[in-house]
Design a protein around this motif. Sequence first.
Motif, mmCIF file in Angstrom:
data_model
loop_
_atom_site.group_PDB
_atom_site.id
_atom_site.type_symbol
_atom_site.label_atom_id
_atom_site.label_comp_id
_atom_site.label_asym_id
_atom_site.label_seq_id
_atom_site.Cartn_x
_atom_site.Cartn_y
_atom_site.Cartn_z
ATOM 1 N N HIS A 103 0.830 -1.230 0.000
ATOM 2 C CA HIS A 103 0.000 0.000 0.000
ATOM 3 C C HIS A 103 0.858 1.271 0.000
ATOM 4 O O HIS A 103 0.562 2.218 0.729
ATOM 5 C CB HIS A 103 -0.941 0.003 1.215
ATOM 6 C CG HIS A 103 -1.781 -1.244 1.302
ATOM 7 N ND1 HIS A 103 -2.766 -1.526 0.388
ATOM 8 C CD2 HIS A 103 -1.749 -2.284 2.172
ATOM 9 C CE1 HIS A 103 -3.308 -2.689 0.688
ATOM 10 N NE2 HIS A 103 -2.698 -3.181 1.758
ATOM 11 N N LEU A 104 1.889 1.253 -0.814
ATOM 12 C CA LEU A 104 2.820 2.395 -0.832
ATOM 13 C C LEU A 104 2.140 3.637 -1.426
ATOM 14 O O LEU A 104 1.607 3.614 -2.526
ATOM 15 C CB LEU A 104 4.047 2.020 -1.669
ATOM 16 C CG LEU A 104 5.215 2.993 -1.747
ATOM 17 C CD1 LEU A 104 6.488 2.219 -2.052
ATOM 18 C CD2 LEU A 104 5.022 4.060 -2.785
ATOM 19 N N THR A 105 2.167 4.721 -0.648
ATOM 20 C CA THR A 105 1.659 6.005 -1.116
ATOM 21 C C THR A 105 2.721 7.046 -0.834
ATOM 22 O O THR A 105 3.291 7.084 0.258
ATOM 23 C CB THR A 105 0.353 6.372 -0.376
ATOM 24 O OG1 THR A 105 -0.607 5.355 -0.679
ATOM 25 C CG2 THR A 105 -0.194 7.723 -0.833
ATOM 26 N N PHE A 106 3.011 7.871 -1.838
ATOM 27 C CA PHE A 106 4.074 8.864 -1.655
ATOM 28 C C PHE A 106 3.692 10.191 -2.291
ATOM 29 O O PHE A 106 3.204 10.229 -3.425
ATOM 30 C CB PHE A 106 5.392 8.366 -2.279
ATOM 31 C CG PHE A 106 6.474 9.399 -2.261
ATOM 32 C CD1 PHE A 106 7.218 9.630 -1.112
ATOM 33 C CD2 PHE A 106 6.725 10.175 -3.390
ATOM 34 C CE1 PHE A 106 8.199 10.602 -1.087
ATOM 35 C CE2 PHE A 106 7.707 11.157 -3.368
ATOM 36 C CZ PHE A 106 8.452 11.366 -2.215
ATOM 37 N N ALA A 107 3.890 11.266 -1.551
ATOM 38 C CA ALA A 107 3.709 12.622 -2.094
ATOM 39 C C ALA A 107 4.952 13.427 -1.775
ATOM 40 O O ALA A 107 5.568 13.239 -0.714
ATOM 41 C CB ALA A 107 2.488 13.282 -1.454
ATOM 42 N N PHE A 108 5.351 14.296 -2.701
ATOM 43 C CA PHE A 108 6.500 15.160 -2.419
ATOM 44 C C PHE A 108 6.119 16.179 -1.359
ATOM 45 O O PHE A 108 4.942 16.553 -1.249
ATOM 46 C CB PHE A 108 6.960 15.871 -3.694
ATOM 47 C CG PHE A 108 7.705 14.958 -4.624
ATOM 48 C CD1 PHE A 108 8.989 14.538 -4.311
ATOM 49 C CD2 PHE A 108 7.112 14.497 -5.792
ATOM 50 C CE1 PHE A 108 9.681 13.680 -5.163
ATOM 51 C CE2 PHE A 108 7.795 13.640 -6.650
ATOM 52 C CZ PHE A 108 9.077 13.223 -6.322
ATOM 53 N N ARG A 109 7.122 16.621 -0.606
ATOM 54 C CA ARG A 109 6.870 17.560 0.492
ATOM 55 C C ARG A 109 6.177 18.819 -0.030
ATOM 56 O O ARG A 109 6.548 19.362 -1.076
ATOM 57 C CB ARG A 109 8.209 17.947 1.139
ATOM 58 C CG ARG A 109 8.028 18.649 2.462
ATOM 59 C CD ARG A 109 9.367 19.007 3.071
ATOM 60 N NE ARG A 109 10.136 17.827 3.433
ATOM 61 C CZ ARG A 109 11.388 17.863 3.856
ATOM 62 N NH1 ARG A 109 12.011 19.000 3.958
ATOM 63 N NH2 ARG A 109 12.020 16.751 4.178
ATOM 64 N N GLY A 110 5.170 19.225 0.670
ATOM 65 C CA GLY A 110 4.456 20.449 0.297
ATOM 66 C C GLY A 110 3.383 20.227 -0.754
ATOM 67 O O GLY A 110 2.702 21.158 -1.150
ATOM 68 N N GLN A 111 3.268 18.986 -1.234
ATOM 69 C CA GLN A 111 2.227 18.708 -2.245
ATOM 70 C C GLN A 111 1.188 17.771 -1.641
ATOM 71 O O GLN A 111 1.554 16.744 -1.058
ATOM 72 C CB GLN A 111 2.847 18.063 -3.486
ATOM 73 C CG GLN A 111 3.710 19.041 -4.273
ATOM 74 C CD GLN A 111 4.276 18.430 -5.536
ATOM 75 O OE1 GLN A 111 4.001 17.277 -5.860
ATOM 76 N NE2 GLN A 111 5.081 19.194 -6.244
ATOM 77 N N SER A 112 -0.068 18.140 -1.796
ATOM 78 C CA SER A 112 -1.111 17.315 -1.184
ATOM 79 C C SER A 112 -1.419 16.087 -2.052
ATOM 80 O O SER A 112 -1.793 15.031 -1.548
ATOM 81 C CB SER A 112 -2.384 18.146 -0.987
ATOM 82 O OG SER A 112 -2.744 18.726 -2.221
ATOM 83 N N GLN A 113 -1.217 16.244 -3.357
ATOM 84 C CA GLN A 113 -1.561 15.154 -4.282
ATOM 85 C C GLN A 113 -0.424 14.118 -4.334
ATOM 86 O O GLN A 113 0.708 14.459 -4.722
ATOM 87 C CB GLN A 113 -1.775 15.759 -5.680
ATOM 88 C CG GLN A 113 -2.485 14.871 -6.676
ATOM 89 C CD GLN A 113 -3.899 14.519 -6.252
ATOM 90 O OE1 GLN A 113 -4.525 15.206 -5.456
ATOM 91 N NE2 GLN A 113 -4.393 13.414 -6.768
ATOM 92 N N PRO A 114 -0.708 12.871 -3.964
ATOM 93 C CA PRO A 114 0.367 11.867 -4.025
ATOM 94 C C PRO A 114 0.818 11.582 -5.462
ATOM 95 O O PRO A 114 0.008 11.660 -6.388
ATOM 96 C CB PRO A 114 -0.268 10.614 -3.417
ATOM 97 C CG PRO A 114 -1.505 11.063 -2.756
ATOM 98 C CD PRO A 114 -1.958 12.300 -3.458
ATOM 99 N N VAL A 115 2.094 11.244 -5.600
ATOM 100 C CA VAL A 115 2.637 10.845 -6.905
ATOM 101 C C VAL A 115 2.412 9.344 -7.099
ATOM 102 O O VAL A 115 2.212 8.873 -8.218
ATOM 103 C CB VAL A 115 4.147 11.160 -6.965
ATOM 104 C CG1 VAL A 115 4.726 10.821 -8.323
ATOM 105 C CG2 VAL A 115 4.400 12.620 -6.646
ATOM 106 N N LEU A 116 2.453 8.610 -6.012
ATOM 107 C CA LEU A 116 2.207 7.169 -6.049
ATOM 108 C C LEU A 116 1.039 6.851 -5.105
ATOM 109 O O LEU A 116 0.998 7.361 -3.981
ATOM 110 C CB LEU A 116 3.445 6.391 -5.608
ATOM 111 C CG LEU A 116 4.711 6.587 -6.450
ATOM 112 C CD1 LEU A 116 5.917 5.927 -5.786
ATOM 113 C CD2 LEU A 116 4.525 6.017 -7.854
#
Lengths: 332, 256
Positions: free
Chosen positions: B6-19
Amino acid sequence: MGVKMNKQVHLLLIVLTLLLGVNIIVGLAMGSVSISFQEIVQIFTGEETEHARIFWQIRFPRVLGGIMIGMYLAIAGCILQSVLQNPIADPGVLGISSGASLAAVIIMLLFPGSIALLIPLAFIGGLFTFAIVAMLTFQNGMKPIHVILAGISISAIWGGVQAILLTAYSDRLIGVMNWLNGTLGNLTWSDIRILFFLAAPVIFIVLLLAAKLNLIILGDDVMYNLGVPIVFYRFLFSFIAVYFAAISVAFTGVIGFVGLIVPHIGRLLVGNNHIRLLPVTLLLGANLLLGADTLARVIIAPQEIPVGTVMSLLGGPFFLYLLLRHGKRGEL
Amino acid sequence: MMNIRHLTFAFRGQSQPVLHDITFDIPRGKITSIIGPNGSGKSTLFRCLTGQYKVQKGEILLDGKPLAKYKNRERARRLAMVYQQHPQISGITVRELVATGRTPYSNRRHDMAKNKQVIDAVLEQVDLKMLEHQYINQLSGGQKQRVWIAQALAQEPDLLLLDEPTVFLDIEYQLETLKLLKELNQEKGLTICLILHDLTQVMEISDQVIALKDGRLFTKGSPYEVLTRERIEELFHVKSEILSTANGHKLVHFLL
C-alpha cells in the motif's frame, strides 16, 4: 578506495619534496639581504654569523610559515572543489577569506586587546560567509557560476564594510595594512607554533579521510547507495576547509588563488583520487606559496611586495582560463 | 525478498500523491521489470524502493523488516542501486571505483584480503579485469555501465535495483548490459528489479512485470500476461502486435 600509491606517484612526491628543499634554501637565502649558502650552513651549525639574527628571527619562520600556509590554502581549495563539485571553488572565490578577513579586521581595529579571539572569530566569519553563499545558491543546486557570483557579491559587501572600518580607524592601521594585502613577513616563532599545532593534526585527519572525499565526488546518490552519511561528511569537510582558510587569513591576511591553482595542477598530475591527490596538493601548495614569496621579495629588492599581490598576478589569469575552459564545456 | 504494501508517496508540500496505494512483491531470485509511460511514477517508485524517499503511507519490507529500520551500512550490504545518470568523474580507475563498493564493509587489515578477493571476482564477472587500471573517463558507454554495475555487485547485495540501465546506450551496449544482468540472475541467483522502456527487452529479460500508470499499479504478472496488445494500448496509447520468433522468443512490434 583501495588504491596503492604507484611508482609514478611516489616519484612525483620525491620530486616535489626535493623541489621544496630547493625552494626552502632559495627562500632562506634570498631577500632584501642575501645570505649565502655557506653562511646558511654555518648558521645551522650554530655559528653567530653576520646575518644569523635575521635568519632565525625573520627568514626562517617566514619560510616555515610559507610552507604551512601554502599547504593549508591548497588543501582548503582541494576540499572545497570536491565537496561542492565545483572546479573553480577556492576560499577566496567563495568569499570565505573575505569573511575571515573582516572578522580579523574587526578584532584588530575595534578590540585590539582581544587578539586571542582572532582565530575563532576569523573561523566564524569564514563559516558565516560560506553558509550565506550555500544558502543563496542551494535552490539552484549550487551551480558553479551561481556560487562564484554569490561569493564575489558577499566579498564586495564585506570589502565595503572593511573599507569603512579602515577609514574610521585610520589611526590604528599600523601593521594592519601590510597584513591586509597578504604577507608572510609578519610571522613570528609564536605564530609558527600556533599554526603548526592548530592545523597540522587536522591535515593528518584529512589524509586519513581521503577515501571519504573520493566518495563525495561520486555524488549523493552513490554515497547513499554505499551507506555513507552524506550530510555528515559534507559538513565535516566544509568545516575543515573553512578552518584552514580562516587560520591562514588570521595570520597572513588574504592570499588568494593558491587553493584554486594547486588542486588543478594536482589533478592534472595524479587524477582525482584523493589518496594520491592530497599529498601532491600539500607539496604543490607549499612549493607554490614559498616560490611566490621569494619572488615577492626579489622582484623589486630591496623593497618587497606582498605575496598576496604576486598570487593575484599569477592566479587572476589562471582563474580566467578556468572560466573560459569550463564555460566552453558548459560546466558552469 | 522485498514486499511493497500500500505504498503512497507525495512530495513535500504537495497534497496530491505521486504514487497511490501500490502493492507488489519482488520475489527472490527473479527479475522484476517496472514499466510505464513517462510521468507514471517509475523513477519515484525506484527512489522509494531504495529508501531515499520516505513513504507517507504503507511500507516496504526487505526480508520481512521495514526498509526504514535498516541502518545505512546494513542496508547497503543488502540492497545496491545503479542509477540512470552517473557522475562525470575523471582520474579514477576502474578498480578504484569498483572498490568503493566495499565501503559498507569493514576496511580493517584482516578484511582487506576478502575485499580484494570480492573486487577481483566482480571484475572478472563483468569482464573488466583487463581494464582495471584504466581511467573511467577513457571507457565506452557500455564499459562505464558495467563499472557501475560492478561497483553495486562489490556490495554483495541480495537485491540489485537499476533505474533504466540501458538508456543512453547504443543497442550493442544495451544488449551487453541485459545479457550481463541475465547471467547474474541465472548463475548467481541475484534478485534484480529494474526500470525498462523497451518492451521487447522487458519480454526477454523479466520473470515479472509491474506496470504503472498515473502513479497507480496498472497491472502486474508475467511478461506474457502484462504485455498484451490490449494492455499496451491502454497503458501507452499505441497500437502494437506481439510477434513470436522461430526460436520461441516474443517481441513487441509497434504499428505506426
